[in-house]
Scaffold this active site. Sequence first.
Site, mmCIF file in Angstrom:
data_model
loop_
_atom_site.group_PDB
_atom_site.id
_atom_site.type_symbol
_atom_site.label_atom_id
_atom_site.label_comp_id
_atom_site.label_asym_id
_atom_site.label_seq_id
_atom_site.Cartn_x
_atom_site.Cartn_y
_atom_site.Cartn_z
ATOM 1 N N SER A 297 0.796 -1.229 0.000
ATOM 2 C CA SER A 297 0.000 0.000 0.000
ATOM 3 C C SER A 297 0.825 1.275 0.000
ATOM 4 O O SER A 297 0.326 2.327 -0.403
ATOM 5 C CB SER A 297 -0.944 0.012 1.215
ATOM 6 N N HIS B 145 -0.371 6.305 6.454
ATOM 7 C CA HIS B 145 0.138 6.093 5.100
ATOM 8 C C HIS B 145 0.445 7.450 4.471
ATOM 9 O O HIS B 145 -0.086 8.481 4.907
ATOM 10 C CB HIS B 145 -0.909 5.378 4.235
#
Length: 287
Positions: free
Chosen positions: A38, A263
Amino acid sequence: MGAALLSAGAALAPAGTAAASTATEGRHKVDYVALGDSYASAPLVPTQVDATCLRSDRNYPSLVARSRAATLTDVSCSGATTADMTAAQDGVPPQLDALDRGTDLVTVTIGGNDIGFSTVLGTCVQLMSSDPAGAPCRSRFAGGGTDQISDAIAQTGPKVARVLRDIHRRAPHARVVVVGYPDLFPEDGVGCTSKSVPLAARDFAWLRDKEKELNAMLVRQARHGRAQYVNTYTPTVGHDLCRPAGERWIETFAPETPAAPVHPNAAGEGAMATAVETALTRPMGHR
């Protein structure tokens, strides 16, 4: 890294593979394949172009491809582990199937899910209230004389080595680039415990050190695996999840801009792309 931290309900575009400009670079158009988890696919960063893998057309592979006028085959996928390089992931073909003898450039960001980093973070959040000023997560994973995360990193090293061997076997002429993970936590170890960052004060430094340990393992595997390592950590120091909006390139556990929790946001992916582009201007082996 882990899909366990991803937010649900994002508006996704139809599945597809991000493509770069059709312009040529000299007489040969670079055939670029992007692999990884990811941190490469950029879940929830606009615009999402693959609903299964939560892949953005503004992830670092897409930005690098546009910069180099390369033809991009992006198979990075949220939640991917080293096993998903050679085995199907939730119906998605093995990532290494995208490679062939005509591949010129390969980037790969992998390893975080192998050590269960998102699960570790989830445990850290759950333990925070038991000792907000202490390091309950470090005690949980490293309190018995053995650091379970260090052990997991060591066990992941040979898996990354195997991935690099398989890449070279399938794409023998490609330049192979291992892209490390950006700076998630404050470099000075001073935390920012809050509703959006629910971690105990002294766990920040331990988590920082575990990430550095993961990146150090990737450096070693790249060196021994005939690959170039790209350091995305140093260029992103000062833009960790504790920074205010606008300075933050890593989102908190409750993102304020479109990105998955803990993230890179669009700016973070851009910084990773710049690090990769800079590395590609240097000959292989240059550090």
